[in-house]
Scaffold this active site. Structure first.
Site, PDB file in Angstrom:
ATOM      1  N   ASP A   1       0.867  -1.256   0.107  1.00 53.20           N
ATOM      2  CA  ASP A   1      -0.150   0.022  -0.230  1.00 53.20           C
ATOM      3  C   ASP A   1       0.780   1.136   0.035  1.00 53.20           C
ATOM      4  O   ASP A   1       2.092   1.144   0.321  1.00 53.20           O
ATOM      5  CB  ASP A   1      -0.848  -0.009   1.021  1.00 53.20           C
ATOM      6  CG  ASP A   1      -2.148   1.159   1.359  1.00 53.20           C
ATOM      7  OD1 ASP A   1      -2.428   1.476   0.109  1.00 53.20           O
ATOM      8  OD2 ASP A   1      -2.178   1.505   2.205  1.00 53.20           O
TER       9      ASP A   1
ATOM     10  N   ASP B   1      -2.677  -0.991   5.747  1.00 51.68           N
ATOM     11  CA  ASP B   1      -2.943  -0.536   7.064  1.00 51.68           C
ATOM     12  C   ASP B   1      -4.533  -0.446   7.177  1.00 51.68           C
ATOM     13  O   ASP B   1      -4.883  -0.254   8.350  1.00 51.68           O
ATOM     14  CB  ASP B   1      -2.337   0.653   7.476  1.00 51.68           C
ATOM     15  CG  ASP B   1      -2.528   1.792   6.369  1.00 51.68           C
ATOM     16  OD1 ASP B   1      -3.246   1.599   5.407  1.00 51.68           O
ATOM     17  OD2 ASP B   1      -2.067   2.889   6.348  1.00 51.68           O
TER      18      ASP B   1
ATOM     19  N   ASP C   1      -7.370  -3.293   3.116  1.00 54.56           N
ATOM     20  CA  ASP C   1      -6.291  -4.254   2.878  1.00 54.56           C
ATOM     21  C   ASP C   1      -6.527  -5.736   3.421  1.00 54.56           C
ATOM     22  O   ASP C   1      -5.992  -6.490   3.051  1.00 54.56           O
ATOM     23  CB  ASP C   1      -5.044  -3.473   3.207  1.00 54.56           C
ATOM     24  CG  ASP C   1      -4.801  -2.198   2.802  1.00 54.56           C
ATOM     25  OD1 ASP C   1      -4.830  -2.262   1.432  1.00 54.56           O
ATOM     26  OD2 ASP C   1      -4.194  -1.356   3.451  1.00 54.56           O
TER      27      ASP C   1
END
Length: 894
Positions: free
Chosen positions: A329, A633, A637
């Protein structure tokens, strides 16, 4: 009810009509009836298994069956201590697995807790507060700054509404909301007329109609994805499962054949033959291997913890060492999740700004050279606007600079301090007397200020397309000139094309008696001071960490919900390999699984992605046989973290859902810690391979001694009890010492091992054959020597037992350096754990050989000094032969 993805393409009135609601909301009777129809606004709890069943299922493993079989064998021999040790290992493994069971359920529990407990609604035109789980489709919800959105809403009215959606989209900045219809194919982050359950209102007010509750919300869909995601086994567990099956089959087959041969062909005594076969099984089964492997992984846990990587599941340690691609990410992982002014454009110069997040320290550069802000007075004026036309506050807490308020305004305060201004002093000197707050219609904020010296000014910041049109002048060389609007618009587009958010800053001097700020005061009368470009900057360590991954043969891919231009800019700064092409979520939707698998290898940046996209990308990479690590986070996700071979969550800024779905948690949220974790993971796997490469040849050598003796119809040169002693004392010491081996210098210089790479490679099989042959030569050589010298059978067996142990010690020193030469001082010096293990084994062997009580138990006799030196000589010979073979093999390979 229609799916929530349809509502952003509906007009507000149409949405209300379809939901059979109105601007006054539902009446209480209708709300009750709908609550009965649609159920509570909460995420459904997954079905759970009983505690007893969950615990019993931990024993459903072929390796556990092998261990239990070994426990039965040792119990038949009456060696209850070893039986207890084996059973302790079995139950320890079961307890660890039991405690780790149910990660997905915990992750969904964490998501359920994110739903709002209360909501303000209109019922029959009257405002009231209801429990969040009592909301129904058609309810009119009122939102204010600080609220958590209680359900998916189609917005009907907004007043400066901004919503933080990072947990769903990964975008670091709050999203500005409006009520106009957006395209049906709009990505989740572009549905600006929707407010999604679980997100937070950062500023403004709004009202919206509930279009989805519970499992039908976007956060509910993620929960559903999570429950349906298959958790992959790790390469080590997979390989150990295959290995254990074949080992079990092989041992049982050999034992049965030997028993049949001895009983039917050689007509040996049944009970003696049975005990000999039991001894063979004890020798062949490396019952200490699972315990040593578990301890090796546990040592890796401690090493990773010191590098800020917290392991939630033991086998994940070696998985992270095997990863061939890291899907990361962007926000908070590769970047700081903090906005920062990185570029300033004035009429005189284009400057770069350097600093760390919100810290009010930094420097300026011009064309790569250091630049003193005092040389450009307009920078102070820009700093004045950034300080005063601003509602945020910077605070220093726990050695970190944090912002209270809008992240972009926090970045502007840090920028103002970098220009040399004392922001606190400036705010004391200039009193705000009036303001025009920011809203999405006019896209600027204006404030009126007076100081104690009877000066007054209007300060403005906002979108370039709005502010430039409100300006008449620009500052060139400290003097006012007519504004060149087209030039400034081009400059703004240039900065925006680099993935930065652009703000224009302007000001106007007014008379001291000017105390009321009107829209007319800022229309066409301002002086444009400059443009600033803001971005969530990459972490300082990210570029070097990515470079080290590339050197280790590991690909790094960025998967983010942010805009394509922003993702591309960050990707170039951190050194991703393929930054010329960015695939967006809309483009991914046009690709089937085969097409996606074809393009995923040559694309490193994916933008405006949804949870489904992240999951598809992970699976597409796995389809190529790659071992995939996914970092993240947000709640968005969690499904991909669970599906990935190694899910890595952020510990500081990560959501609980992400942490529960992951195998590893980074305590410092630092991408560089992933590289340290990979290094430790590779070290753990190398040590596991060393443990296996030491255990299997020694176990096979011991078993071969008994097999050959039975086939030749001779007395066993070593008793089953002595074999068990050798297994127990060496596995618990020599094998365990390998768990503490340090990282080798070349660990991060070779590509990741293939996922399908077997534990039993051709090289290891050859080594097993070689060592087994040498063991047979050593054992039967010393046995023949003892009989030739007229020694008793007990003394001959004592010599054999000690010869086995000494050969295993010298084999340990060879295995420690299985990839390089063992003939160096550093190799001979070893580690503290190696020498501690050797000392323990030596003391134990002296005790069993020379102490009368132990001699009686194990049927041993004292060995003369000359015979002891001969035994050591056999160990040295084994070491020299295997080392010479290795050096010849390495030279041929080179």
């Amino acid at each position: 009810m229609s799916a929530p993805t349809l509502w952003h393409n509906q007009l507000p009135d149409v949405a209300l009509a379809k939901l059979e609601s109105s601007s006054n909301g539902l009446d209480e009777a209708t709300a009750q009836q709908r609550h009965h129809t649609y159920g509570a606004n909460r995420l459904p709890a997954p079905p759970s298994r009983s505690v007893v069943l969950r615990f019993l299922l931990q024993f459903h493993n072929i390796l556990i069956y092998v261990l239990l079989g070994a426990a039965v064998v040792t119990a038949l021999l009456g060696h209850w201590v070893d039986t207890g040790v084996i059973l302790a290992v079995v139950f320890a493994n079961a307890i660890i697995g039991f405690l780790q069971e149910g990660k997905a359920e915990k992750a969904m529990d964490a998501i359920r807790e994110m739903l709002a407990p209360h909501a303000s609604v209109l019922r029959a035109g009257k405002r009231q507060t209801v429990a969040g789980d009592r909301l129904v489709p058609g309810d009119i919800v009122l939102l204010e700054a600080g609220d958590k959105v209680p359900a998916d809403l189609r917005l009907l009215q907004v007043h400066g509404l901004q919503v933080q959606e990072a947990l769903l989209t990964g975008e670091s900045l709050p999203v500005e909301k409006q009520v106009a219809v957006v395209a049906a194919a709009a990505a989740l982050g572009d549905r600006t007329n929707m407010a999604f359950s679980g997100t937070s209102v950062t500023s403004g007010q709004a009202r919206g109609v509930v279009v989805a509750i519970g499992a039908n919300t976007e956060i509910g869909r993620i929960s559903g994805l999570l429950s349906g995601v298959e958790t992959l086994t790790t390469p080590l567990v997979e390989q150990m499962g295959v290995f254990a099956k074949w080992l079990t089959l092989f041992i049982l087959t050999v034992a049965a054949l030997i028993f049949a041969f001895g009983y039917f062909v050689q007509h040996q005594d049944f009970s003696e033959l049975f005990m000999a076969v039991v001894g063979l099984s004890v020798a062949a089964i490396p019952e200490g291997l699972p315990a040593v492997l578990t301890i090796t992984l546990a040592v890796g846990v401690q090493a990773m913890a010191s590098r800020h990587a917290i392991v939630r599941r033991l086998p994940a340690i070696e998985t992270i060492g095997a990863v061939s691609v890291i899907c990361s990410d962007k926000t908070g992982t590769l970047t700081r999740n903090e906005m920062m002014v990185t570029r300033v454009m004035t009429a005189d110069a284009a400057l770069q700004v350097v600093g760390e997040g919100y810290a009010p320290q930094g420097t300026f550069s011009h064309r790569g050279q250091p630049f003193d802000p005092a040389e450009l007075p307009v920078l102070s004026e820009l700093g004045l606007v950034a300080s005063l036309c601003n509602d945020a506050e910077l605070k220093h807490q726990d050695a970190l600079w944090l912002v209270e308020g809008d992240p972009m305004e926090g970045a502007l305060l840090a920028f103002a301090a970098k220009t040399g201004l004392d922001v606190t002093q400036i705010r004391r000197e200039w009193t705000r007397t009036d303001m025009i707050p920011f809203n999405s219609r006019h896209k600027f904020m204006a404030t009126l200020h007076h100081d104690h010296a009877q000066h007054a000014c209007i300060l403005v910041k906002g979108a370039p397309e709005s502010v430039i049109g409100m300006c008449q002048y620009q500052v060139v060389g400290g003097k006012l000139q007519a504004l060149e609007a087209a030039v400034w618009q081009q400059q703004a587009e240039t900065i925006a094309a680099q993935g930065q958010r652009v703000l224009a800053l302007a000001s106007r001097r007014v008379p001291p008696h000017h105390t009321v700020l009107e829209y007319a005061d800022v229309q066409g009368t301002l002086t444009l001071l400059g443009l600033v470009g803001l971005i969530d900057p990459p972490r300082a360590e990210a570029a070097s960490a990515v470079a080290e991954c590339h050197r280790a043969g590991i690909q790094v891919k960025m998967i983010t919900g942010d805009h394509a231009a922003t993702a591309a800019a960050i990707g170039k700064q951190i050194g991703l390999q393929h930054t010329d092409k960015v695939l967006t979520g809309v483009e991914l939707d046009l690709l089937d699984d085969a097409d996606l698998a074809a393009v995923v290898l040559n694309t490193d940046i994916f933008a405006r992605t949804s949870p489904e996209h992240k999951l598809r990308l992970v699976m597409a990479l796995q389809a190529h046989g790659m071992t995939v690590a996914m970092t993240g986070d947000g709640v968005n996700d969690a499904p991909a973290l669970k599906r990935a071979d190694a899910g890595i969550a952020m510990g500081q800024k990560g959501s609980e859902a992400a942490k529960e779905a992951a195998e590893l948690v980074l305590a410092d949220d630092n991408f560089a810690s992933i590289v340290a974790a990979v290094r430790e993971g590779r070290t753990v796997y190398d040590n596991i391979k060393k443990v296996i490469s030491w255990t299997l040849p020694t176990s096979t050598g011991e078993a071969a001694v008994i097999v050959l003796a039975l086939l030749l119809g001779m007395l066993l040169p070593i008793t089953p009890l002595q074999i068990l002693w050798v297994n127990m004392i060496t596995a618990a010491t020599l094998g365990l010492a390998l768990a503490f081996e340090p990282t080798e210098a070349h660990t991060m210089q070779y590509p990741p091992r293939p996922r399908a790479q077997p534990l039993l490679s051709g090289g290891l099989l050859w080594h097993i054959v070689l060592v087994t042959t040498l063991f047979l030569c050593g054992v039967f050589g010393i046995y023949a020597y003892a009989l030739d010298q007229g020694y008793s059978l007990a003394l001959a067996r004592t010599l054999v037992m000690n010869t086995l142990v000494v050969m295993e010690i010298f084999h340990l020193f060879f295995i420690r350096n299985m990839y390089g030469t063992s003939l160096t001082w550093q190799a001979v010096r070893g580690t503290k754990m190696v020498w501690l293990a050797v000392i323990v084994v030596t003391v134990a062997q002296f005790a069993i050989t020379y102490l009368p009580p132990l001699q009686a138990v194990f049927a041993t006799e004292a060995i003369a000094l000359g015979d002891g030196l001969l035994i050591v000589g056999i160990g040295v010979a084994l070491f020299v032969l295997v080392e010479l073979e290795k050096q010849m093999r390495l030279r041929l390979r080179r």
